[in-house]
Each structure stands twice: as C-alpha cells, then as structure tokens.
Design a protein around this motif. Structure first.
Motif, PDB file in Angstrom:
ATOM      1  N   VAL A 168     -16.725  38.599  83.662  1.00 37.81           N
ATOM      2  CA  VAL A 168     -17.044  38.059  82.346  1.00 37.81           C
ATOM      3  C   VAL A 168     -15.786  37.394  81.798  1.00 37.81           C
ATOM      4  O   VAL A 168     -14.757  38.054  81.631  1.00 37.81           O
ATOM      5  N   CYS A 169     -15.862  36.100  81.546  1.00 38.14           N
ATOM      6  CA  CYS A 169     -14.714  35.344  81.030  1.00 38.14           C
ATOM      7  C   CYS A 169     -14.958  34.971  79.574  1.00 38.14           C
ATOM      8  O   CYS A 169     -16.065  34.579  79.209  1.00 38.14           O
ATOM      9  N   VAL A 170     -13.916  35.066  78.759  1.00 38.06           N
ATOM     10  CA  VAL A 170     -14.091  34.812  77.331  1.00 38.06           C
ATOM     11  C   VAL A 170     -14.164  33.335  76.991  1.00 38.06           C
ATOM     12  O   VAL A 170     -14.487  32.971  75.864  1.00 38.06           O
ATOM     13  N   SER A 171     -13.859  32.463  77.958  1.00 40.19           N
ATOM     14  CA  SER A 171     -13.911  31.023  77.708  1.00 40.19           C
ATOM     15  C   SER A 171     -14.006  30.286  79.031  1.00 40.19           C
ATOM     16  O   SER A 171     -13.756  30.862  80.107  1.00 40.19           O
ATOM     17  N   GLU A 172     -14.353  29.026  78.950  1.00 44.09           N
ATOM     18  CA  GLU A 172     -14.353  28.180  80.140  1.00 44.09           C
ATOM     19  C   GLU A 172     -12.938  28.063  80.697  1.00 44.09           C
ATOM     20  O   GLU A 172     -12.741  27.961  81.915  1.00 44.09           O
ATOM     21  N   ALA A 173     -11.936  28.088  79.809  1.00 45.09           N
ATOM     22  CA  ALA A 173     -10.545  28.026  80.254  1.00 45.09           C
ATOM     23  C   ALA A 173     -10.205  29.226  81.125  1.00 45.09           C
ATOM     24  O   ALA A 173      -9.490  29.099  82.126  1.00 45.09           O
ATOM     25  N   ALA A 174     -10.705  30.408  80.776  1.00 41.53           N
ATOM     26  CA  ALA A 174     -10.478  31.601  81.596  1.00 41.53           C
ATOM     27  C   ALA A 174     -11.279  31.523  82.896  1.00 41.53           C
ATOM     28  O   ALA A 174     -10.795  31.916  83.970  1.00 41.53           O
ATOM     29  N   ALA A 175     -12.493  31.003  82.813  1.00 41.43           N
ATOM     30  CA  ALA A 175     -13.350  30.916  84.003  1.00 41.43           C
ATOM     31  C   ALA A 175     -12.780  29.975  85.057  1.00 41.43           C
ATOM     32  O   ALA A 175     -13.094  30.099  86.248  1.00 41.43           O
ATOM     33  N   ALA A 176     -11.917  29.045  84.633  1.00 38.97           N
ATOM     34  CA  ALA A 176     -11.321  28.101  85.579  1.00 38.97           C
ATOM     35  C   ALA A 176     -10.446  28.794  86.617  1.00 38.97           C
ATOM     36  O   ALA A 176     -10.115  28.198  87.652  1.00 38.97           O
ATOM     37  N   LEU A 177     -10.089  30.050  86.383  1.00 38.26           N
ATOM     38  CA  LEU A 177      -9.305  30.810  87.355  1.00 38.26           C
ATOM     39  C   LEU A 177     -10.123  31.196  88.582  1.00 38.26           C
ATOM     40  O   LEU A 177      -9.561  31.645  89.586  1.00 38.26           O
ATOM     41  N   PHE A 178     -11.444  31.044  88.527  1.00 36.53           N
ATOM     42  CA  PHE A 178     -12.313  31.601  89.574  1.00 36.53           C
ATOM     43  C   PHE A 178     -13.221  30.537  90.193  1.00 36.53           C
ATOM     44  O   PHE A 178     -14.450  30.669  90.158  1.00 36.53           O
TER      45      PHE A 178
END
Length: 409
Positions: A168-178
C-alpha cells in the motif's frame, strides 16, 4: 483475524499517527490489533490512551539507527562518538537486527497471526524478512519515496517476492519505487478523522502569541529537517514581507510547529531560528517547537504552507490544513501535488518544486495575505474535498479489504 502491526519508531510523526487513524476505524469485531514497537514513547502512549490497540508489545532489537547505543535511544550527540565506538555499535546492531528479525518471525508464527502489517521503512525490511522465515504473509505500507542504493537490491527482492502479499503506497510518487511488483501495489492516500478537525476544536494560537484579531496567519507543521523546506519558507516570508506596506507587514505572521528529532542531526530547528534572527524577522516568523496536538494551532491558521523541497510522499500537514478549511501553498513535489490537484477546483497554489520557486511562493503569500475572499472560498472548497475523499472511515474500510486479501495470500 489476528494482525501484527509493526511500527518502526515510537517517535511522534506522520507514519505512527496515520497508523493510529487506521487502527481506530478497523472493525474491532474482525481484527485483533497487536502493535509492535521498538520501545515505549509518544506513539505507544497515544495508542494506549485512545484504546486503538488490543495489545502493545515492544521489541528493542527492532534497530532504529545502525549506530545507536545498544541500551537506549539514539541521541544527536551519538553521531559525534569516536569512530571506533560507532563501528562497535554498528557491528553490534547488525547482530541485534538479526536477533530482532528472528524474534519477529517467531512472534508471528507462535502468536498465530494471519498477517504482518509493516508500517515504515525499517518495518518493511524487518517484516518482509520475518514473513519469509515464518510463512506469515506481510503487507507493506509505504510512506517513503527513496531507498539508499546499497539497500535497493534487498528492498526490491522482498517487494517482488511472494512473502510480501500487498504493498500500500500513500502516493503515486511512493508507488514509483515498485515498477516490477505488479498488481500487489495499491495507491491509497492518507486520511484522517474529519470529526477531530472541525468546529469543535478551540483555537489557541493567536492567544498564545498575543496576535490581533485581524492577523493573517500562515502556518506549517511537521518535522524540522532541511528537506522540509523551512529555510525556503523563511526566505519566501522575507521577500513577501518586503513587498507589503507597514500595516500589512504588522498583521502578517508565519508560524511553524515541530522540532528536529533528537536522533537526527543537525538541529535544524536551531538553524531556522538563527536564520530568522539573522534576517530580523522575529516579529513575524515564529518557530514554536514541538506540540503533541497541533489541531488547536492549525485551527487558527488562515493559510497552510507545506514547503517540502524533496519528493515528500504525502505529508499529513496538507490534509490537516485542508480539513480545517484552509487553502494550502506548496511546492509541487512528491505526493503533495496529487493532493492539491485532485480537487475539482483550486484549494491553494502549487509552485514549481524543481528547483523550488521561492519567489513564486513569496508572491502567493502576498496574494493570499491581501485577499480574504480568496482564502475563504478556497478554504471552504478544501474542507469539502477532504470530507468527500479523505475521511478515515472509508479509508479504513479500503485498508480492511486489502488486509483480508493479503492474509488469504
């Protein structure tokens, strides 16, 4: 269902408070909520006082800092310990961390937990490895946008493996890590209990500072770190004040709540206060330090400023200000822009963040200082936006559905 929530620090901060909001609204009849922390602290007190956890456990071997002393929390002066001592602590902490992972895996298995819910960077590493050892699936709640290069291979291997069942990512910016983790990655923005951020909160800021009723307050709250942009905010305040007449200058105040945690250096709060004095802005710029409950202060803002200058995943300050019906000024970095752009009409102003447009922030400060109708209109819209999309009850229901799916994995 039994869920083991691992929070990687007892310090006050966004991750621990966001987990508090989730725990508060998860259905108690469906989830036994055990919270595991490295040690007691503000977060354990918060959870215990409000009864949001069924059990609170501590595991000191959940190492928070690789060079921390073995018997107490890290302090700022520990960074200046002799190099041989820091090396000894580092080697010892590698052993402690190994012991901590093994203990976490044993707890997950012998405690008959259905899921390890990992909240924070260190928690994700500990929980991901413990999941592989115990066979109990893990869920990562990702509240960061950067991983050191040396740790990236391990981080990616854990994220892409089968033991981490959901991310679960708090933002698209965090999701970009995966980029390779596939459909297990979900973006779920933070939320808050909107009932706690409304008309029932008694403001205290203007009284505490002795501000006149017609003062225009630009406020900000968060940890005082260089990447949070407070030096840029001070400079924007200087430029904005220089462009105002004497009457508006006297009415315009900038207030910052928060401190630099004792286990981080440098003491950026002290640096910011020194810069205020150097620029002669003491009458207008106020760094108040840590406040356990910021609501009675935010309720007295006219405008919120979130000046982060790095890809901030999704600072709670944005939601808190908007929940009180305050427009927000911010640099367009990380998840901040996602929050402000998701509204149907303007709820503040986004400035270029790469590099940070300090002059643009100063101009925005001047515009909002002079226009109470702009503040009122955008603030009302901000409150409506939070009510519609960021209420903690709907958020917890969404998280509960992901927990169910991850536990079945």
């Amino acid at each position: 269902m039994r869920v083991l929530f691992v929070n990687d620090t007892p310090r006050n901060g966004g991750p621990g408070r966001s987990l508090y909001t989730i725990l508060k609204f998860l259905p108690k009849e469906r989830v036994h909520r055990t919270v595991l922390l490295p040690r007691e602290g503000i977060i354990s007190e918060l959870y215990r006082d409000h009864g949001v956890a069924d059990e609170i456990l501590t595991l000191p071997d959940l190492v928070e800092n690789p060079v921390e002393p073995w018997s107490r929390a890290m302090m700022r002066e520990d960074y200046d310990a002799p190099a041989p001592l820091r090396l000894v602590r580092l080697l010892g902490n590698l052993g402690r961390a190994t012991r901590g992972v093994l203990a976490l895996a044993k707890l997950a298995k012998t405690g008959n937990y259905d899921l390890i819910y990992c909240n924070g960077t260190n928690a994700n590493f500990f929980g991901g490895i413990a999941a592989a050892l115990s066979g109990v699936p893990a869920l990562w709640h990702v509240r960061y946008t950067h991983i050191p290069a040396a740790l990236r291979p391990v981080h990616d291997a854990l994220a892409e493996g089968g033991d981490v069942a959901a991310i679960v990512c708090v933002s698209e910016a965090a999701a970009a890590l995966f980029p390779k983790a596939g459909p297990k990655v979900r973006v779920v923005h933070n939320a808050l209990d909107v009932d706690e951020f409304g008309a029932g909160v008694e403001p205290c800021l203007r009284t505490e500072l002795g501000l006149p009723a017609d003062a225009v307050v630009f406020g900000s709250q968060g940890r005082i770190l260089p990447r949070k942009g407070y030096l840029e905010m001070i400079e924007a305040a200087r430029i904005a004040l220089a462009g105002m007449d004497a009457a508006l200058q006297a009415r315009c105040h900038f207030v910052v709540l928060g401190d630099t945690p004792e286990d981080l250096r440098p003491d950026h709060l002290a640096e910011c206060r020194a810069r205020v004095v150097e620029l002669g802005l003491e009458k207008n710029v106020h760094f108040l330090g840590f406040r356990a409950d910021v609501r009675t202060y935010v309720a007295d803002y006219d405008v919120g400023i979130v000046p982060s200058v790095y890809p901030d995943p999704l600072p709670r300050a944005v939601i808190e200000c908007m929940a009180f019906g305050r427009p927000v000024l911010a640099f367009d970095v990380g998840g901040v822009g996602e929050m402000l752009r998701s509204a149907d009409a303007p709820v503040g102003r986004l400035l270029s963040g790469d590099p940070p447009d300090v002059a643009g922030l100063a101009a925005a400060i001047g515009d909002y200082a002079r226009d109470p109708e702009l503040r009122r209109e955008q603030g009302a819209r901000a409150r409506e936006h939070i009510l519609a999309r960021y209420d903690a009850r709907a958020h917890a229901a969404h998280i509960m559905a992901i927990i169910d799916q991850a536990a079945r994995a």
